[in-house]
Structures are given as C-alpha cells and as structure tokens.
Write a protein that holds these residues in place. Structure first.
Motif, PDB file in Angstrom:
ATOM      1  N   GLY A  23       0.811  -1.219   0.000  1.00 23.35           N
ATOM      2  CA  GLY A  23       0.000   0.000   0.000  1.00 23.35           C
ATOM      3  C   GLY A  23       0.839   1.261   0.000  1.00 23.35           C
ATOM      4  N   LEU A  24       1.995   1.183  -0.644  1.00 21.32           N
ATOM      5  CA  LEU A  24       2.910   2.338  -0.687  1.00 21.32           C
ATOM      6  C   LEU A  24       3.204   2.722  -2.127  1.00 21.32           C
ATOM      7  CD1 LEU A  24       5.525   1.077   1.973  1.00 21.32           C
ATOM      8  CD2 LEU A  24       3.764   2.827   2.336  1.00 21.32           C
ATOM      9  N   LYS A  25       3.640   3.962  -2.307  1.00 18.43           N
ATOM     10  CA  LYS A  25       4.082   4.448  -3.608  1.00 18.43           C
ATOM     11  C   LYS A  25       5.405   5.198  -3.409  1.00 18.43           C
ATOM     12  CE  LYS A  25       0.640   6.409  -6.244  1.00 18.43           C
ATOM     13  NZ  LYS A  25      -0.243   5.709  -7.195  1.00 18.43           N
ATOM     14  N   SER A  26       6.362   4.926  -4.257  1.00 18.93           N
ATOM     15  CA  SER A  26       7.645   5.633  -4.137  1.00 18.93           C
ATOM     16  C   SER A  26       7.449   7.107  -4.459  1.00 18.93           C
ATOM     17  CB  SER A  26       8.683   5.018  -5.080  1.00 18.93           C
ATOM     18  OG  SER A  26       8.220   5.049  -6.417  1.00 18.93           O
ATOM     19  N   VAL A  27       8.143   7.937  -3.717  1.00 21.57           N
ATOM     20  CA  VAL A  27       8.002   9.389  -3.873  1.00 21.57           C
ATOM     21  C   VAL A  27       9.319  10.017  -4.334  1.00 21.57           C
ATOM     22  CG1 VAL A  27       7.518  11.557  -2.654  1.00 21.57           C
ATOM     23  CG2 VAL A  27       6.181   9.508  -2.118  1.00 21.57           C
ATOM     24  N   THR A  28      10.376   9.748  -3.588  1.00 20.22           N
ATOM     25  CA  THR A  28      11.693  10.308  -3.927  1.00 20.22           C
ATOM     26  C   THR A  28      12.781   9.290  -3.609  1.00 20.22           C
ATOM     27  OG1 THR A  28      11.837  11.277  -1.719  1.00 20.22           O
ATOM     28  CG2 THR A  28      11.112  12.742  -3.480  1.00 20.22           C
ATOM     29  N   LEU A  29      13.934   9.503  -4.227  1.00 19.67           N
ATOM     30  CA  LEU A  29      15.132   8.723  -3.918  1.00 19.67           C
ATOM     31  C   LEU A  29      16.164   9.672  -3.302  1.00 19.67           C
ATOM     32  CD1 LEU A  29      15.699   6.807  -7.307  1.00 19.67           C
ATOM     33  CD2 LEU A  29      14.243   6.129  -5.370  1.00 19.67           C
ATOM     34  N   LEU A  30      16.948   9.123  -2.391  1.00 18.86           N
ATOM     35  CA  LEU A  30      18.054   9.911  -1.842  1.00 18.86           C
ATOM     36  C   LEU A  30      19.300   9.029  -1.709  1.00 18.86           C
ATOM     37  CD1 LEU A  30      18.647  12.828  -0.751  1.00 18.86           C
ATOM     38  CD2 LEU A  30      18.423  11.840   1.536  1.00 18.86           C
ATOM     39  N   PRO A  31      20.111   8.983  -2.781  1.00 21.52           N
ATOM     40  CA  PRO A  31      21.413   8.335  -2.631  1.00 21.52           C
ATOM     41  C   PRO A  31      22.238   9.115  -1.608  1.00 21.52           C
ATOM     42  CG  PRO A  31      20.916   8.799  -4.954  1.00 21.52           C
ATOM     43  CD  PRO A  31      19.904   9.532  -4.126  1.00 21.52           C
ATOM     44  N   ILE A  32      22.936   8.403  -0.753  1.00 21.55           N
ATOM     45  CA  ILE A  32      23.895   9.055   0.151  1.00 21.55           C
ATOM     46  C   ILE A  32      25.236   8.355   0.018  1.00 21.55           C
ATOM     47  CG2 ILE A  32      22.111   9.805   1.795  1.00 21.55           C
ATOM     48  CD1 ILE A  32      23.036   7.571   3.680  1.00 21.55           C
TER      49      ILE A  32
END
Lengths: 211, 211
Positions: free
Chosen positions: B174-183
């Motif tokens: 029940g989730l949707k990807s919003v943003t990515l944050l490579p670190i």
C-alpha cells in the motif's frame, strides 16, 4: 544545536507567548535556510512571506479555522509556490544561474529547452502540485533551522488557501499558498502539547533495510 | 555542523566514490531524522527503504534513466508514502500515540473520527498527493542531517515510480515511491557540479516582509 537534538526538541507549538518576539537575526537565518533548499532542476519555484503585521495575522486566523497561534506567534511564514511553470520563469532562474556561475549565455539552453518541453504542456495543477512539493523541502529546512536556534514553530496545512492567496495578493503574483509556519516562543503554561511525549512509529515498522 | 553551514556545504552530488561507505551509525542518524519528521495530524504516512544491495541498486539505475549515482552511492534511501488513508492506518498510528502517551483508550476517538470523515471519502490520488508531501518533510530532514554529518546526498525525483514500486513490492504494502536519496561520499575529481557555485534567488526576490 546538533540537528537530531533539535528535531527531538521541536514540537508543533500550540500556544505562543505574544510578548516574546524572535530577533531579526534569527528570523534571517530561518529564511536563509529556506532559500538554500534544493529544488527540482534548481527552479526554486516558490517564495516566502514573513508577516509581522498584526492586522493581517488576525485576518489569517479566520482563514486558519480560528487558530490563535497565527495571531500570537512572533512571525508568520507563508510558503507560496508558483501556480505554474512558464518559459519566462525558467529562463529567469537560469539567467541567474548562468550569471552566478560566469558561464556562456547559452550554457543551459538545451537543458531549459528540455524543462520547457516537459513542463509547459502539462496542466497547471500538475505543475502546481510539483512546485508545492519543492516548497515542502524549504518548509522542513525552516523548521529544522528554527529548532536549532531554539525558536518554536508550528507546521500548518489547515487553512483556506484561497483566502490566504487573496489576503496576500498571491494570484496576481502567480503564486499559491502551500503551508504556514508560525514561529515564536511557546507559552509553556498554556500549551497542551508541550509536555506530551513525541510518538513516532518504531524504527522496525518504519524502516526496511535491503542489503 | 551548524545547520545553515551544512545547508551551504551540501550540493546535489553527481558522482559518488563507490569504494567509500557511510558508517552504519551515521546512516542510523539520517534515518532517525526522517523518523522524527512532523506529519499532518501526526499520521506518519510514509516509510523509508535503505538499500545497499548492489543488484537492486543496479536495477533502480535503469528506472532512474541510467543515473549511475544510484549504483555508486553507499546507501540508497527510498521514501515511499501511503497510497491512501484507511481507517486501519489511522487507528494504528493513534493506538501507538495513545499507548506512548499513556492515555485512556478513547482519548483520540473524536479526533480520528474527524480525520476519517475528512480523508476516507476523498479519491486515493488526493490522499496520495497529501501523504507524498509529508514524505518531503522527512526527505528534507534527511538531507539536512546527512550534510551536518558531512555525508553527501542527491535529492532525486527523476525516476519511473511504477518501476521502483514494483522492484520494492510497494503496491502490496500500500505504498508508492516518492523520492530517492542516494547518500555516500563524493568522487570530487569526477563530479561536474562540485565546484560550481550554488546559485539561489537573491533574498529581495525571494522574501516579502509584511510588517
């Protein structure tokens, strides 16, 4: 204050002491944090309004379902995002970038052409939802910076956007209000939330590690 | 590092040194900053995925238009928001709050009833846009905390959300990807952005003070 400690310290202040004002120097730092926020393709599609005018704050209370924190806070920050992307706006930001980085005039031509082809044919509401999300990054930076300065703040979405837009003449500026952030100093004796525990989903329910 | 200094120091890293890994202790702090983020009505409608699995990172490169930073970074954070509000989700968070604050079982009944009446009849896409905005606050806190620890990061919206959703089995959750944050840590010699000036709208164009 170290950021994590600041984030633990902060809470959504529910009662401000109207006699305590935030020093201009601290307000400037909070605003500077919002200005430094990264935005999609560097377009910086939002502005910040800093309101101390009591009459205007009182009017915004009415648009914010009577929430007195808007009247009692020291400064009210309003985050307002572009109502749409336009060729002029994209060109203006990239003119600034070109000058700021001392680059040839056409350095970002291909890039801005691509942005225009992506954005200009989309419905205004799709673009406006996108600009609003950028404003949220700055909104978060403002809360973090305020907390690090021991300035209280209250993130607010609950207000009638159209009314705030009208009070600030945002439509004429091609802007739409997104969030409010009262800042100031808590009235500890009268704030029902100040002594309640901050509750968050435990890490094991919140984070999934895929190694 | 003081937050403002961290925000000046950070930039959207364009090339990571794949041999340099971020210590788990620092990753934990960055994740903790996201967990502490405030959310509308305290609903915490998102989760964070922390990916070090190289095979999975390589697949996400393809969904991110070939951007190698996703493969080369030390840890890839994925912010995934609830695809909708449900009565169960609202009740679950408030059960946690009730227990955490040692309050009577029905303490938040009227409040959660109001939330349900506001959210449950709205289209899923309206709610999903709202949960995504909450995730942006956490996304911003992660960037600020990372920078304060001198960990590089790259805020990313440019990827095919449906593909990342499928790779991480988000739909089932029940989730949707919003943003990515490579670190990770920058490869300074090969990063075209590292030495370019950070350009922002000047304060006089960005801020309006109404006194």
């Amino acid at each position: 204050m170290e950021i994590l400690d600041a984030l633990k310290w902060r809470y959504a202040t529910k009662k401000y002491d109207p006699s305590k004002k935030v020093d201009q120097e601290l307000v400037d730092k909070i605003v500077e944090a919002t200005r430094l926020a990264p935005t999609s393709s560097g377009l910086q599609p939002f502005e910040v309004f800093v309101i101390t005018n009591q009459e205007l704050k009182n009017k915004i209370v009415t648009s914010a379902h009577g929430q007195e924190i808007v009247a009692d806070c020291s400064h009210l920050l309003v985050f307002a995002a572009w109502d749409n992307y336009t060729a002029e706006r994209i060109d203006q930001i990239y003119a600034l970038t070109t000058t700021g980085r001392e680059q040839p005039a056409d350095r970002y031509q291909a890039y801005t052409d691509r942005l225009k082809s992506m954005y200009l044919d989309r419905p205004a509401e799709v673009n406006s939802a996108h600009t609003a999300r950028q404003a949220y990054i700055a909104f978060a930076f403002a809360m973090a910076e305020a907390a690090s300065l021991k300035v209280d703040s209250t993130p607010m979405e609950g207000f009638i956007n159209e009314e705030v837009d009208e009070l600030l003449h945002l439509k004429e500026k091609g802007l739409k209000s997104v969030t409010l952030l009262p800042i100031g100093y808590r009235d500890e004796a009268n704030d029902w939330l100040v002594n309640l525990k901050k509750v968050r989903n435990p890490k094991e329910k919140f984070v999934t590690e895929i190694a």
